[in-house]
Design a protein around this motif. Structure first.
Motif, PDB file in Angstrom:
ATOM      1  N   ILE A  15      18.711  22.212  -0.912  1.00  0.00           N
ATOM      2  CA  ILE A  15      17.614  23.180  -0.924  1.00  0.00           C
ATOM      3  C   ILE A  15      16.757  23.063   0.339  1.00  0.00           C
ATOM      4  O   ILE A  15      15.701  23.666   0.452  1.00  0.00           O
ATOM      5  N   ALA A  16      17.221  22.238   1.294  1.00  0.00           N
ATOM      6  CA  ALA A  16      16.662  22.171   2.649  1.00  0.00           C
ATOM      7  C   ALA A  16      15.150  21.994   2.654  1.00  0.00           C
ATOM      8  O   ALA A  16      14.629  21.062   2.071  1.00  0.00           O
ATOM      9  N   ALA A  17      14.442  22.928   3.299  1.00  0.00           N
ATOM     10  CA  ALA A  17      12.997  22.775   3.500  1.00  0.00           C
ATOM     11  C   ALA A  17      12.221  22.790   2.195  1.00  0.00           C
ATOM     12  O   ALA A  17      11.061  22.363   2.161  1.00  0.00           O
ATOM     13  N   ALA A  18      12.815  23.271   1.108  1.00  0.00           N
ATOM     14  CA  ALA A  18      12.132  23.299  -0.182  1.00  0.00           C
ATOM     15  C   ALA A  18      12.184  21.954  -0.901  1.00  0.00           C
ATOM     16  O   ALA A  18      11.567  21.784  -1.951  1.00  0.00           O
ATOM     17  N   CYS A  19      12.881  20.988  -0.318  1.00  0.00           N
ATOM     18  CA  CYS A  19      13.057  19.673  -0.950  1.00  0.00           C
ATOM     19  C   CYS A  19      11.747  18.889  -0.919  1.00  0.00           C
ATOM     20  O   CYS A  19      11.020  18.901   0.075  1.00  0.00           O
ATOM     21  N   SER A  20      11.457  18.190  -2.016  1.00  0.00           N
ATOM     22  CA  SER A  20      10.237  17.397  -2.105  1.00  0.00           C
ATOM     23  C   SER A  20      10.319  16.104  -1.316  1.00  0.00           C
ATOM     24  O   SER A  20       9.305  15.447  -1.065  1.00  0.00           O
ATOM     25  N   ASP A  21      11.504  15.713  -0.916  1.00  0.00           N
ATOM     26  CA  ASP A  21      11.718  14.508  -0.114  1.00  0.00           C
ATOM     27  C   ASP A  21      12.638  14.917   1.031  1.00  0.00           C
ATOM     28  O   ASP A  21      12.791  16.099   1.312  1.00  0.00           O
ATOM     29  N   SER A  22      13.245  13.969   1.684  1.00  0.00           N
ATOM     30  CA  SER A  22      14.249  14.302   2.693  1.00  0.00           C
ATOM     31  C   SER A  22      15.166  13.112   2.905  1.00  0.00           C
ATOM     32  O   SER A  22      14.707  11.972   2.953  1.00  0.00           O
ATOM     33  N   CYS A  23      16.447  13.388   3.032  1.00  0.00           N
ATOM     34  CA  CYS A  23      17.403  12.338   3.369  1.00  0.00           C
ATOM     35  C   CYS A  23      17.328  12.017   4.854  1.00  0.00           C
ATOM     36  O   CYS A  23      18.078  11.172   5.350  1.00  0.00           O
ATOM     37  N   CYS A  24      16.434  12.700   5.575  1.00  0.00           N
ATOM     38  CA  CYS A  24      16.287  12.493   7.022  1.00  0.00           C
ATOM     39  C   CYS A  24      15.114  11.579   7.360  1.00  0.00           C
ATOM     40  O   CYS A  24      14.754  11.450   8.531  1.00  0.00           O
ATOM     41  N   LYS A  25      14.489  10.971   6.349  1.00  0.00           N
ATOM     42  CA  LYS A  25      13.394  10.062   6.643  1.00  0.00           C
ATOM     43  C   LYS A  25      13.592   8.741   5.896  1.00  0.00           C
ATOM     44  O   LYS A  25      14.284   8.689   4.884  1.00  0.00           O
ATOM     45  N   GLU A  26      13.005   7.693   6.440  1.00  0.00           N
ATOM     46  CA  GLU A  26      13.051   6.325   5.939  1.00  0.00           C
ATOM     47  C   GLU A  26      14.411   5.648   6.128  1.00  0.00           C
ATOM     48  O   GLU A  26      14.484   4.484   6.477  1.00  0.00           O
ATOM     49  N   TRP A  27      15.517   6.367   5.941  1.00  0.00           N
ATOM     50  CA  TRP A  27      16.827   5.766   6.109  1.00  0.00           C
ATOM     51  C   TRP A  27      17.283   5.809   7.563  1.00  0.00           C
ATOM     52  O   TRP A  27      16.917   6.690   8.322  1.00  0.00           O
ATOM     53  N   GLN A  28      18.144   4.849   7.921  1.00  0.00           N
ATOM     54  CA  GLN A  28      18.786   4.845   9.235  1.00  0.00           C
ATOM     55  C   GLN A  28      20.113   5.592   9.105  1.00  0.00           C
ATOM     56  O   GLN A  28      20.938   5.262   8.251  1.00  0.00           O
ATOM     57  N   VAL A  29      20.319   6.596   9.931  1.00  0.00           N
ATOM     58  CA  VAL A  29      21.544   7.390   9.871  1.00  0.00           C
ATOM     59  C   VAL A  29      22.623   6.735  10.731  1.00  0.00           C
ATOM     60  O   VAL A  29      22.449   6.570  11.940  1.00  0.00           O
ATOM     61  N   GLU A  30      23.725   6.317  10.100  1.00  0.00           N
ATOM     62  CA  GLU A  30      24.854   5.739  10.816  1.00  0.00           C
ATOM     63  C   GLU A  30      25.853   6.837  11.157  1.00  0.00           C
ATOM     64  O   GLU A  30      26.174   7.682  10.318  1.00  0.00           O
ATOM     65  N   LEU A  31      26.353   6.802  12.378  1.00  0.00           N
ATOM     66  CA  LEU A  31      27.291   7.813  12.851  1.00  0.00           C
ATOM     67  C   LEU A  31      28.710   7.276  12.837  1.00  0.00           C
ATOM     68  O   LEU A  31      28.965   6.168  13.311  1.00  0.00           O
ATOM     69  N   ASP A  32      29.637   8.048  12.299  1.00  0.00           N
ATOM     70  CA  ASP A  32      31.040   7.660  12.392  1.00  0.00           C
ATOM     71  C   ASP A  32      31.478   7.775  13.844  1.00  0.00           C
ATOM     72  O   ASP A  32      30.875   8.500  14.650  1.00  0.00           O
ATOM     73  N   ASP A  33      32.528   7.043  14.217  1.00  0.00           N
ATOM     74  CA  ASP A  33      32.944   6.936  15.618  1.00  0.00           C
ATOM     75  C   ASP A  33      33.279   8.291  16.249  1.00  0.00           C
ATOM     76  O   ASP A  33      32.910   8.564  17.397  1.00  0.00           O
ATOM     77  N   ILE A  34      33.995   9.139  15.512  1.00  0.00           N
ATOM     78  CA  ILE A  34      34.408  10.424  16.074  1.00  0.00           C
ATOM     79  C   ILE A  34      33.186  11.290  16.378  1.00  0.00           C
ATOM     80  O   ILE A  34      33.064  11.872  17.464  1.00  0.00           O
ATOM     81  N   THR A  35      32.255  11.352  15.434  1.00  0.00           N
ATOM     82  CA  THR A  35      31.051  12.158  15.643  1.00  0.00           C
ATOM     83  C   THR A  35      30.215  11.599  16.783  1.00  0.00           C
ATOM     84  O   THR A  35      29.689  12.347  17.616  1.00  0.00           O
ATOM     85  N   ALA A  36      30.105  10.264  16.841  1.00  0.00           N
ATOM     86  CA  ALA A  36      29.318   9.633  17.902  1.00  0.00           C
ATOM     87  C   ALA A  36      29.881  10.001  19.281  1.00  0.00           C
ATOM     88  O   ALA A  36      29.125  10.334  20.200  1.00  0.00           O
ATOM     89  N   GLN A  37      31.193   9.968  19.414  1.00  0.00           N
ATOM     90  CA  GLN A  37      31.801  10.316  20.697  1.00  0.00           C
ATOM     91  C   GLN A  37      31.592  11.787  21.033  1.00  0.00           C
ATOM     92  O   GLN A  37      31.368  12.153  22.198  1.00  0.00           O
ATOM     93  N   ASN A  38      31.632  12.639  20.017  1.00  0.00           N
ATOM     94  CA  ASN A  38      31.372  14.063  20.250  1.00  0.00           C
ATOM     95  C   ASN A  38      29.944  14.275  20.757  1.00  0.00           C
ATOM     96  O   ASN A  38      29.711  15.076  21.670  1.00  0.00           O
ATOM     97  N   TYR A  39      29.011  13.559  20.169  1.00  0.00           N
ATOM     98  CA  TYR A  39      27.616  13.681  20.605  1.00  0.00           C
ATOM     99  C   TYR A  39      27.434  13.139  22.030  1.00  0.00           C
ATOM    100  O   TYR A  39      26.703  13.712  22.839  1.00  0.00           O
ATOM    101  N   LEU A  40      28.118  12.033  22.331  1.00  0.00           N
ATOM    102  CA  LEU A  40      27.985  11.435  23.661  1.00  0.00           C
ATOM    103  C   LEU A  40      28.551  12.349  24.750  1.00  0.00           C
ATOM    104  O   LEU A  40      28.106  12.305  25.897  1.00  0.00           O
TER     105      LEU A  40
END
Length: 331
Positions: A15-40
């Motif tokens: 529900i994105a912006a309507a969410c009362s919390d967020s999975c994008c805060k407090e936690w450390q986001v770990e990147l899988d190797d393939i995604t990390a290389q794509n970002y780099l």
């Protein structure tokens, strides 16, 4: 291969912006190797931004949170990566959460994680129903003893049946679940399959029950690692609530998620006591049960050290003896 899904699995949608919390805060986001290389290797402004906030921690690429939130989290509550590149460009963690896959080799089970507010709502508001089954053409071999797994599947079905009982008070149903967990452990240990007479078991529960101490349980949780100030405040100022059917749905969630994991160590009873302790704490803390359960999951289920501490304490902490737990359940 058999695929099983919890009743609410396919109903989930972020529900994105309507969410009362967020999975994008407090936690450390770990990147899988393939995604990390794509970002780099990503070009443009977004690529430059990503490389500024990525670093390696023990060989794993992670985002460097800013003010305890993911640096890709926009002010409108949406993810910059998803907005500009699409969902397929998210790392595995972000793309899958809160969906959980339990792969047992020759079958898989899909459930949702309680630590997401919208998933918590679905989990606690859904009615009782067996997991949905489907079959695909994928084949794989089990790496466990199939007889042991059949015992776990059979006893889990019985436990879920016990938790579906709406004719008894919720506390009594959970007391029965605790006693049945002990019987199920005995069967997993090689004992004979037995009938479970709920009225006889309830009589035993009343005889064994002793006065448990709510504050002792809360004090134990105060000693675990705490992630958010909200959780610290809830433990500091509990507001005991009444039992609700949602507490049984909470117990069902724990059974569906953790019961079969006993195939790894044969310690089923610790998981059963974890379920009971969790339901008791959510009741003791009060407030809106969905919000409380979601925050509990965020603090406990997503912290392996906290989870292990409860499994251990289930056997050696005086606050968690069977007689005291029964006393709190049927008081």
């Amino acid at each position: 291969m058999i695929i099983r899904k919890s009743l609410y699995f396919d109903k989930f949608s972020c529900i994105a912006a309507a969410c009362s919390d967020s999975c994008c805060k407090e936690w450390q986001v770990e990147l899988d190797d393939i995604t990390a290389q794509n970002y780099l290797n990503l070009k443009g402004d977004l690529g430059e931004r990503l490389r500024k906030v990525m670093y390696q921690d023990d060989g794993t690429w992670v985002f460097n949170n800013i003010n305890d939130r993911c640096p890709m989290w926009r002010n409108d509550g949406l993810c910059r990566i998803q907005a500009e590149l699409g969902e397929a460009s998210l790392c595995n963690t972000c793309r899958q959460f809160p969906r959980l896959t339990h792969d047992y080799g020759d079958f898989k089970e899909y459930t949702l994680e309680l630590s997401c507010p919208e998933a918590a709502r679905l989990i606690l508001e859904s009615g009782f129903a067996p997991m949905q089954e489907e079959v695909n053409f994928e084949t794989s071999k089990a790496d466990y003893d199939t007889i042991d797994m059949q015992i776990l599947l059979r006893t889990r079905e019985k436990m879920l049946h016990i938790l579906s009982d709406k004719t008894r008070p919720v506390g009594e149903v959970l007391a029965l679940a605790l006693l049945y967990g002990c019987q199920a452990q005995s069967e997993l240990d090689g004992g004979k399959e037995q009938d479970f007479d709920m009225q006889s078991a309830l009589n035993i529960a009343h005889k064994q029950a002793k006065g448990g101490n709510v504050q002792d349980i809360i004090n134990f949780f105060k000693g675990l690692e705490i992630l958010t100030p909200q959780w610290k405040e809830r433990l500091k100022n509990p507001k005991n609530s009444l039992w609700q059917v949602k507490h049984l749905n909470l117990a069902r969630y724990f059974v569906e998620r953790y019961w079969l994991q006993a195939i790894s160590d044969f310690d089923l009873y610790a998981r059963v006591k974890f379920m009971i302790i969790s339901c008791l704490l959510v009741k003791f803390l009060g407030g809106d049960i969905i919000e409380t359960a979601q925050l509990y999951s965020k603090e406990i289920e997503n912290n392996a050290d906290n989870l292990e501490a409860i499994f251990t304490a289930a056997y050696n902490n005086p606050a968690f003896t069977d007689d005291k737990l029964l006393g709190l359940l049927i008081a």
